[in-house]
Design a protein around this motif. Sequence first.
Motif, PDB file in Angstrom:
ATOM      1  N   GLN A 130       0.817  -1.204   0.000  1.00  0.00           N
ATOM      2  CA  GLN A 130       0.000   0.000   0.000  1.00  0.00           C
ATOM      3  C   GLN A 130       0.853   1.257   0.000  1.00  0.00           C
ATOM      4  O   GLN A 130       2.043   1.217   0.298  1.00  0.00           O
TER       5      GLN A 130
ATOM      6  N   GLN B 134      -7.997   3.788   0.981  1.00  0.00           N
ATOM      7  CA  GLN B 134      -8.048   2.524   1.708  1.00  0.00           C
ATOM      8  C   GLN B 134      -9.372   1.799   1.461  1.00  0.00           C
ATOM      9  O   GLN B 134      -9.390   0.586   1.212  1.00  0.00           O
TER      10      GLN B 134
ATOM     11  N   THR C 225      -9.367   0.518  -2.115  1.00  0.00           N
ATOM     12  CA  THR C 225      -8.493  -0.651  -2.242  1.00  0.00           C
ATOM     13  C   THR C 225      -9.180  -1.908  -1.734  1.00  0.00           C
ATOM     14  O   THR C 225      -9.044  -2.987  -2.318  1.00  0.00           O
TER      15      THR C 225
ATOM     16  N   ASP D 282     -11.597  -3.025  -4.391  1.00  0.00           N
ATOM     17  CA  ASP D 282     -10.860  -3.620  -5.507  1.00  0.00           C
ATOM     18  C   ASP D 282     -10.395  -5.035  -5.165  1.00  0.00           C
ATOM     19  O   ASP D 282     -10.410  -5.932  -6.016  1.00  0.00           O
TER      20      ASP D 282
END
Length: 227
Positions: free
Chosen positions: A100, A117, A120, A123
């Motif tokens: 990250q 965040q 992500t 995803d």
Amino acid sequence: MNKSCYLLLTTLLALMSCKSQYMVKGSSNVEDLEGKVLTLKVYVDGELKSIDSTRVVHGRFGFGGSMDSTMLANVFLGDLSVMPIVLEEGEVRLNISETQQTATGTPLNDTLSSFIQRKTQLDARMAELPHLEAQMIMDGADDDERLFELGRQSKQLADENDQLITRFIRANYNNVLGPGIFMILTSSLPYPVLTPQLEEIITNAPPYFLGHPYVRKFIEEARKEDY
């Protein structure tokens, strides 16, 4: 000192005092970044412009300088965009790891980091769908059942993703994050077009957002395509 020189000096000092300072202190445990040059770029008149660069040494790097106003920038490694970052007053702590990238320590960067965040996480859930399909095949699910469940979850995640982005932009209409994420969202489109999601975003948007050079130009170009 004559009067005209005094006025000129006063004006210059006033202009200098309007400038703010940004400072970014970065760290990275990515071995491939060691010794590499990272560049800080901002969009100016529709083009990326480099404003600073730094070399990663022993996992440390930094950016710093003056700015006329808060800006959304991008950290680049060569031509590859690593991550967005807000240049605002205060010290930004930037960390790049294998899993990250985060920029924290100032209000807008904390807001942006929290958004990234959540994005992500969505995803990652989308990336798990092929594994779910493989597991369903191993469990003997028939094609109709498998396609229905994968389609259902894919649509649910896509809707969550769109809602996350739309809510974030609308919540940040009046700062650089709103136009900045709008720019990232539309950059993947083959040409300017106002999708239902984009129509929702610009509906009732305030002057600050609609007057942003990129947003204004995108909307104008998209509406030309409609005719």
